[in-house]
Design a protein around this motif. Structure first.
Motif, PDB file in Angstrom:
ATOM      1  N   SER A 117      50.484  13.328   4.569  1.00 54.40           N
ATOM      2  CA  SER A 117      51.756  14.312   4.506  1.00 54.40           C
ATOM      3  C   SER A 117      52.140  14.738   2.911  1.00 54.40           C
ATOM      4  O   SER A 117      52.452  15.748   2.763  1.00 54.40           O
ATOM      5  CB  SER A 117      52.987  13.351   5.135  1.00 54.40           C
ATOM      6  N   ILE A 118      51.656  14.025   2.011  1.00 53.00           N
ATOM      7  CA  ILE A 118      51.692  14.219   0.612  1.00 53.00           C
ATOM      8  C   ILE A 118      51.211  15.549   0.420  1.00 53.00           C
ATOM      9  O   ILE A 118      51.516  16.622  -0.341  1.00 53.00           O
ATOM     10  CB  ILE A 118      51.331  13.059  -0.419  1.00 53.00           C
ATOM     11  N   ILE A 119      49.846  15.575   0.837  1.00 55.89           N
ATOM     12  CA  ILE A 119      49.073  16.820   0.803  1.00 55.89           C
ATOM     13  C   ILE A 119      49.131  17.823   1.840  1.00 55.89           C
ATOM     14  O   ILE A 119      48.275  18.672   1.904  1.00 55.89           O
ATOM     15  CB  ILE A 119      47.602  16.472   0.435  1.00 55.89           C
ATOM     16  N   GLY A 120      50.027  17.851   2.618  1.00 52.66           N
ATOM     17  CA  GLY A 120      50.245  18.428   3.924  1.00 52.66           C
ATOM     18  C   GLY A 120      50.112  20.024   3.800  1.00 52.66           C
ATOM     19  O   GLY A 120      49.828  20.721   4.488  1.00 52.66           O
ATOM     20  N   GLY A 121      50.997  20.129   2.437  1.00 47.48           N
ATOM     21  CA  GLY A 121      50.913  21.847   2.383  1.00 47.48           C
ATOM     22  C   GLY A 121      49.549  22.490   2.174  1.00 47.48           C
ATOM     23  O   GLY A 121      49.204  23.783   2.299  1.00 47.48           O
ATOM     24  N   LEU A 122      48.383  21.672   1.995  1.00 46.93           N
ATOM     25  CA  LEU A 122      47.084  22.290   1.798  1.00 46.93           C
ATOM     26  C   LEU A 122      46.697  22.797   3.194  1.00 46.93           C
ATOM     27  O   LEU A 122      45.888  23.803   3.231  1.00 46.93           O
ATOM     28  CB  LEU A 122      46.332  21.204   1.288  1.00 46.93           C
ATOM     29  N   TYR A 123      47.264  22.079   4.382  1.00 47.97           N
ATOM     30  CA  TYR A 123      46.637  22.705   5.548  1.00 47.97           C
ATOM     31  C   TYR A 123      47.982  22.861   6.601  1.00 47.97           C
ATOM     32  O   TYR A 123      47.848  22.930   7.838  1.00 47.97           O
ATOM     33  CB  TYR A 123      45.770  21.842   6.410  1.00 47.97           C
TER      34      TYR A 123
END
Length: 452
Positions: free
Chosen positions: A364-370
């Motif tokens: 979820s922390i890097i969820g913006g990437l996908y």
């Protein structure tokens, strides 16, 4: 237009967050770890801080960045049935089944039993009744939680804790470097410390407390999602720094105690001996008050979070007040089973929930990437689920494993999964699932599909 946060607001919010997280378990587990780690304290503490501080910090940030209304909303990125199951299991674990009963049994076992020189079921019943009556009284006013916990109870607890820590460093009982490590701290101090951080339950609690922090920010006049995320992140960092410093102090104090005391059976007994060493006959009373304050503020947060979440998951059935009363009564009932049984039966559930919790926080922390796409969540969680179930089974009491004829299964799976000997057997499957999810997301089949 959103109200601008002042330094006073950030401090109050960080104090609230610290107050919610830092209960009795956060005192007893690092102190005992210091005793057992000895001169391997540094690496053990690093592992403990990652799961005891880093993951809770990331959990709050994950809720904020994903703009989720709470754990159930976040879990729905996998699927609604999974989210309902995962959310119920997590809240019941950190709530009325394990963590909440522990908030009453720990101050009783650590403070009252040594002071009274006996363990009395009647005294436990009376103490837990009074304790949970106070918890319920505070919990029935969820909008005032910032004042009750952040501005009153937590600062009072910190005063007591500061006195104990200062005494440990002004008059140390021994040297950290002299004590020899014991058990798994001899060969795997970092990973033993990493797993010991599970016992605080704070990574699980971060997903539960996230909505309390978000609501507290909103009550202070901030409505814009990006500003809520910023305020939550700043407060979380302040809380994390304070927790890390206190953990370090407690671990060092535990290691230093080896200069006078041998390895103790549990952290509560150790803290009682340390308090008695520095404060004499009033040591037990001093410790009882400090740990009761620590547990009270955490219990208030847990009842509030559980009642709010179940009220939202099952709308138009029971009110917030009714849920709060139900959870308090269940917690009081389970508390009277005793601390030893609560801890013994909580470990398998923690070993099952923690890999799933860690993974959903990180993706979820890097969820913006996908674009927080469902396909990535489903593949990653799906591959993590199997080793998580294995970890839960493996952590059952040895007698239970034998009775269920699972010894062969545990050995076979343990030999197959990488890093099983250090409790990290979920890492490789989770990475594989994440990569597969990214491949599907990048394919033409899902590129044009909106995130669920």
């Amino acid at each position: 237009m959103d109200r601008k946060f002042t330094m006073k607001d950030y401090i109050a919010l960080a104090s609230l967050l610290f107050g919610l997280f830092f209960g009795a378990g956060n005192l007893i587990f690092p102190a005992l770890m210091g005793q057992m780690a000895g001169d391997h304290t540094a690496s053990a503490t690093l592992g403990f801080v990652i799961t005891g501080v880093g993951l809770p910090l990331l959990g709050i940030i994950a809720i904020s960045l994903s703009r989720s209304e709470g754990l159930y909303d976040l879990g729905c990125k996998v699927s609604r049935p999974y989210s309902l199951l995962f959310t119920c299991l997590l809240y019941l674990t950190i709530g009325p089944f394990f963590a909440l009963p522990r908030t009453a049994t720990v101050p009783y076992s650590v403070g009252l039993v040594p002071a009274l020189h006996k363990d009395s079921p009647l005294v436990l019943g009376i103490f837990s009744l009074c304790f949970f009556a106070a918890v319920l009284w505070f919990s029935l006013k969820p909008s005032d939680i910032l004042t009750h916990v952040g501005k009153i109870i937590n600062p009072l607890f910190l005063v007591f804790l500061a006195v104990l820590i200062v005494m440990c460093f002004v008059k140390p009982m021994g040297s950290v470097n002299v004590a020899a490590p014991t058990g798994e701290y001899v060969s795997h101090p970092f990973f033993r410390g990493f797993l010991e951080g599970y016992n605080t339950m704070d990574a699980l609690a971060s997903l539960a407390f996230g909505i309390i922090i978000v609501n507290a920010v909103r009550n202070l006049g901030v409505k814009e999602p990006k500003n809520i995320a910023k305020a939550s992140a700043v407060a979380s960092i302040g809380c994390a720094v304070l927790m890390a410093l206190i953990y370090l102090a407690l671990v060092v104090a535990g290691a230093q105690s080896r200069g006078i005391f041998g390895i103790q059976p549990d952290g509560g007994t150790l803290l009682n001996k340390i308090a008695g060493h520095y404060f004499g006959n009033i040591g037990a009373f001093f410790l009882a008050v400090m740990i009761t304050l620590a547990c009270l503020k955490t219990a208030i947060g847990l009842v509030t979070a559980c009642a709010e979440t179940f009220g939202e998951m099952f709308p138009n059935r029971l009110s917030y007040k009714t849920w709060a009363i139900i959870f308090t009564i269940i917690s009081f009932t389970f508390a009277n089973f005793g601390l030893v049984k609560i801890i013994a039966y909580s470990v398998p559930m923690l070993m099952f929930l923690y890999p799933l919790t860690i993974v959903i926080i990180l993706i979820s922390i890097i969820g913006g990437l996908y674009n927080y796409h469902t396909v990535v969540y489903r593949w990653t969680i799906g591959f993590t689920m199997l080793p998580a179930i294995f970890d839960g089974v493996k952590s059952l009491p040895a007698g239970t494993v034998s009775a269920l004829h699972l010894d062969g299964f545990v050995k076979a799976v343990g030999d197959f999964l990488p890093f099983s000997d250090i409790g990290m057997d979920w890492v490789v499957p989770a990475v594989i699932g994440f990569v597969i999810g990214l491949v599907f997301y990048a394919s033409k089949k899902v590129k044009g599909t909106a995130a669920a």
